[in-house]
Enzyme design. Structure first.
Site, PDB file in Angstrom:
ATOM      1  CE  LYS A   1      -4.444   1.236   1.968  1.00 42.89           C
ATOM      2  NZ  LYS A   1      -5.616   0.768   2.681  1.00 42.89           N
TER       3      LYS A   1
ATOM      4  NE  ARG B   1     -22.914  -4.073   2.742  1.00 47.24           N
ATOM      5  CZ  ARG B   1     -21.720  -4.326   2.245  1.00 47.24           C
ATOM      6  NH1 ARG B   1     -20.782  -4.816   3.006  1.00 47.24           N
ATOM      7  NH2 ARG B   1     -21.467  -4.080   0.987  1.00 47.24           N
TER       8      ARG B   1
ATOM      9  CD  GLU C   1     -19.701  -2.293   7.844  1.00 45.66           C
ATOM     10  OE1 GLU C   1     -19.805  -3.393   7.248  1.00 45.66           O
ATOM     11  OE2 GLU C   1     -18.820  -1.454   7.559  1.00 45.66           O
TER      12      GLU C   1
HETATM   13  C1  LIG Z   1     -19.321  -1.785   4.127  1.00 48.97           C
HETATM   14  C2  LIG Z   1     -18.113  -0.906   4.194  1.00 48.97           C
HETATM   15  N1  LIG Z   1     -17.539  -0.650   5.385  1.00 48.97           N
HETATM   16  C3  LIG Z   1     -16.456   0.151   5.451  1.00 48.97           C
HETATM   17  C4  LIG Z   1     -15.922   0.695   4.319  1.00 48.97           C
HETATM   18  C5  LIG Z   1     -14.742   1.659   4.419  1.00 48.97           C
HETATM   19  N2  LIG Z   1     -13.564   1.142   3.728  1.00 48.97           N
HETATM   20  C6  LIG Z   1     -13.230   1.533   2.501  1.00 48.97           C
HETATM   21  S1  LIG Z   1     -11.867   0.795   1.939  1.00 48.97           S
HETATM   22  C7  LIG Z   1     -11.649  -0.035   3.392  1.00 48.97           C
HETATM   23  C8  LIG Z   1     -10.471  -0.931   3.559  1.00 48.97           C
HETATM   24  C9  LIG Z   1     -10.343  -1.868   2.431  1.00 48.97           C
HETATM   25  O1  LIG Z   1      -9.175  -2.616   2.577  1.00 48.97           O
HETATM   26  P1  LIG Z   1      -8.713  -3.521   1.374  1.00 48.97           P
HETATM   27  O2  LIG Z   1      -9.877  -4.198   0.775  1.00 48.97           O
HETATM   28  O3  LIG Z   1      -7.611  -4.390   1.853  1.00 48.97           O
HETATM   29  O4  LIG Z   1      -8.185  -2.500   0.295  1.00 48.97           O
HETATM   30  P2  LIG Z   1      -6.848  -1.592   0.340  1.00 48.97           P
HETATM   31  O5  LIG Z   1      -7.319  -0.211   0.606  1.00 48.97           O
HETATM   32  O6  LIG Z   1      -5.958  -2.113   1.391  1.00 48.97           O
HETATM   33  O7  LIG Z   1      -6.271  -1.729  -1.011  1.00 48.97           O
HETATM   34  C10 LIG Z   1     -12.667   0.264   4.287  1.00 48.97           C
HETATM   35  C11 LIG Z   1     -12.780  -0.272   5.642  1.00 48.97           C
HETATM   36  C12 LIG Z   1     -16.571   0.409   3.094  1.00 48.97           C
HETATM   37  N3  LIG Z   1     -16.140   0.922   1.938  1.00 48.97           N
HETATM   38  N4  LIG Z   1     -17.634  -0.389   3.065  1.00 48.97           N
END
Ligand SMILES: Cc1ncc(C[n+]2csc(CCOP(=O)(O)OP(=O)(O)O)c2C)c(N)n1
Length: 621
Positions: free
Chosen positions: A280, A392, A364
């Site tokens: 990242k 959710r 959630e």
């Molecule tokens: C239902 C939901 N909860 C929380 C989020 C907030 N959110 C956006 S990206 C993320 C982390 C995603 O991590 P990952 O899939 O590993 O992607 P990375 O950013 O590390 O590439 C979160 C918690 C969301 N988009 N949807």
């Protein structure tokens, strides 16, 4: 610049391998420069540059379908599909969306924003393709963070059952927004560690195979056993045992290697999971050091990585301070977050009381039912979730918390219009879905002091309470109106007659402006801060009906089933009462842009409301 050669989808296929390497560098530079002006999801995108280039080398757009989980990492995909020149407008009103949008490009296969949907959506497309006898590839790209969400497992389970040709790419950077959590994350970590012995493993397998007569059967036997030796030789056994072919782990910054594996995956029958390891924030030191800060960043100085502006205290800051105080004074208070510890302001609580903060991953639904269990066990859980993500967990709030009348406090952050993240992230449905639930108490503060007072009130209640508050700067006006919070009681801020403005939460500030403007034009208007959507202050509504002809309700929520409709319904049951007009979001999704622009679009800014009231007054005369 090689990037200049990319004008439209599939142009990347014309480049040499060496040019692809240069392209990755150009895209990184472009993203850093462009996002330093507009803000956006920098760290995730920097990590996915080579992965996206490799996908575009192998897939044909728009025929093949590429689904990005959450969709916050799709900037390189946008660049490679001819949208580079629109990046100056990224996330701005009328500009490029920060997420995939089918309305924006035929190369965006599925609209995303909320996590963990990509495998389900991809699998549906795969099934439709096969039913129609069509021939294209479907690839879902999901992060290790998004793989903490329950839907992803439901979909993997189904993919294994359907046995269709389908490629899932697990983009594993060990991070959600912050460090990823949970058992699956640990399992992936083990594969990573084991993969550092890849050469050794190949060596072991080859050595075994060379043993005359028994060598091959020994290797076969190891493949068939459930022993840990197998894990050593074949990573991803969990996925294999489920019925998916596991390929990897692959270096997610090596384009050629990924192209090779992608081609192999396309040849294999059935569902294939490719485990890609990425970093990242790759290529920009501040983002590599602070991936959480650069997950979703505002504009920043390129040299230092520091934000260009430092705003005033936000509602999240106020919530954070109250939680720290609870931590000291209320030993039963515990906090639950679904992968949003810094975003919801729980970081400081977690630093001080690590054993009382639970980051459950992007889960959630689980967070809410887990809180129900905590409450039954005698704790006082505070679930801090963004309004749009709490959607959710509607059934868990209803079935597991409200039905049993459990004392769970919901701190519903980012309620109302959130701005640049747009329609997937606006928190404009919570007043509707929370107010329909029996036993729920639902409040919204007008300013920063009221949020703090409401939190203290909420933690003392014996049933579920939700407090919703907006993103961004906390309003610090109306300080003198700080009557103690009483169940279901609103407050009159300004007494007038004929017209009353009954506002909730963030709209009290707007109503105050409207009130001033109306007073300037000689109109004696009453201003009420209702404080509670549920229970409604019916006594106050009865008082208003005595000397007002028109009650204008104001809320940052959809009109359907919202605050205004409740007031309208209340008066409709009276034989006599004032006319009600509702200022709220109409029955449509609101796009991205600045909150100011969006409020104007919705005719919910002070000037528009004044004009609307003028019209309504005329209608009544
Ligand atoms: C239902 C939901 N909860 C929380 C989020 C907030 N959110 C956006 S990206 C993320 C982390 C995603 O991590 P990952 O899939 O590993 O992607 P990375 O950013 O590390 O590439 C979160 C918690 C969301 N988009 N949807």
């Amino acid at each position: 610049m090689v990037l200049d050669k990319i004008k439209k989808p599939n142009d990347v296929k014309m480049l040499t391998s060496a040019e692809c390497e240069q392209l990755a560098g150009d895209i990184r530079q472009f993203l850093i420069e462009s996002l330093s002006e507009t803000g956006g999801h920098l760290a995730s995108n920097l990590g996915a540059v080579e992965l996206t280039i490799a996908l575009h080398r192998v897939l044909d757009f728009p025929e093949d379908k590429l689904i990005w989980d959450v969709g916050h990492q799709a900037y390189t995909h946008k660049i490679l599909t001819g949208r580079k020149d629109q990046f100056a407008t990224l996330r701005k009103t009328g500009g490029l969306s920060g997420f995939p949008k089918r309305s924006e490009s035929p190369c965006d296969a599925f609209d995303t924003g909320h996590s963990s949907t990509s495998i389900s959506a991809g699998l549906g497309m795969v099934q439709a393709r096969d039913l129609k006898g069509e021939d294209y590839s479907v690839i879902s790209v999901i992060g290790d963070g998004a793989l903490t969400g329950g839907m992803a497992y439901e979909a993997l389970n189904n993919a294994a059952e359907l046995k269709k040709n389908f490629i899932i790419i697990l983009n594993d950077n060990e991070m959600s927004i912050t460090k990823n959590v949970g058992g699956m994350s640990e399992y992936l970590g083990n594969i990573r560690t084991a993969s550092s012995y890849t050469d050794l493993k190949v060596g072991v397998t080859n050595a075994l195979k060379k043993i005359p007569k028994v060598g091959d059967s020994m290797v076969d036997a190891i493949h068939k056993t459930k022993s840990s030796i197998k894990q050593f030789l074949i990573p991803g056994m969990l996925f294999e045992n489920m019925g998916l072919t596991y390929l990897g782990p692959v270096d997610g910054h090596n384009i050629n290697q990924m192209v090779k594996v992608l081609k192999e995956a396309k040849r294999k029958p059935g569902p294939v999971l490719i485990h890609v390891l990425t970093e990242k924030g790759r290529g920009y030191v501040p983002a590599m050091r602070h991936p959480a800060r650069f997950h979703g960043a505002g504009p920043f100085e390129i040299d230092t990585g520091l934000p260009k502006s430092n705003g005033k205290a936000t509602y999240t800051d106020i919530f954070s301070t109250v939680m720290r105080k609870f931590g000291d004074r209320e030993p039963d208070v515990v906090a639950v977050s679904a992968a949003m510890v810094p975003g919801t302001g729980l970081k400081r609580f977690g630093n001080m009381f690590p054993e009382r903060l639970f980051d459950v991953g992007i889960a959630e639904e689980h967070a809410v039912t887990f809180a129900a269990g905590l409450a039954l066990g005698g704790m006082r859980p505070v679930v801090a979730v963004y309004s749009s993500f709490l959607q959710r967990a509607v059934d868990q709030i209803l079935h597991d918390v409200c039905m049993q009348n459990l004392p769970v406090v919901f701190a519903v952050d980012r309620a109302g219009l959130v701005g640049s993240d747009g329609e997937t992230h606006h928190g404009c449905f919570d007043l509707t879905y929370l107010s329909m639930m029996p036993n729920m108490t639902l409040m919204a503060p007008k300013n920063k002091w009221e949020l703090s007072d409401m939190m203290k009130f909420a933690i003392k209640q014996e049933g579920p309470v939700a407090i919703r508050y907006p993103r961004g700067e906390a309003y610090d006006g109306l300080e003198e109106y700080r009557a103690p919070i009483e169940m279901g009681k609103g407050e009159i801020i300004h007494q007038g007659k004929k017209i009353a403005l009954a506002a909730i939460g963030s709209m009290v500030k707007t109503a105050q402006e409207v009130c001033e403007k109306l007073k300037e034009s000689g109109c004696e208007v009453t201003l009420v801060n209702m404080r509670f959507v549920k229970p409604l202050d019916t006594k106050l509504l009865d008082e208003l009906s005595e000397n007002h002809d028109l009650v204008v309700t104001l809320e940052e929520n959809v009109k359907n089933g919202g605050f205004g409709e409740k007031i309208l319904e209340y008066y409709s049951e009276k034989t006599q009462g004032p006319k009600v007009r509702i200022v709220a979001i109409e029955d449509h999704f609101v796009s991205h842009g600045s909150v100011g622009d969006l409020m104007k679009q919705q005719q919910m800014d002070a000037d528009s409301i004044v004009s609307r009231i003028d019209r309504w007054k005329e209608e009544l005369e």
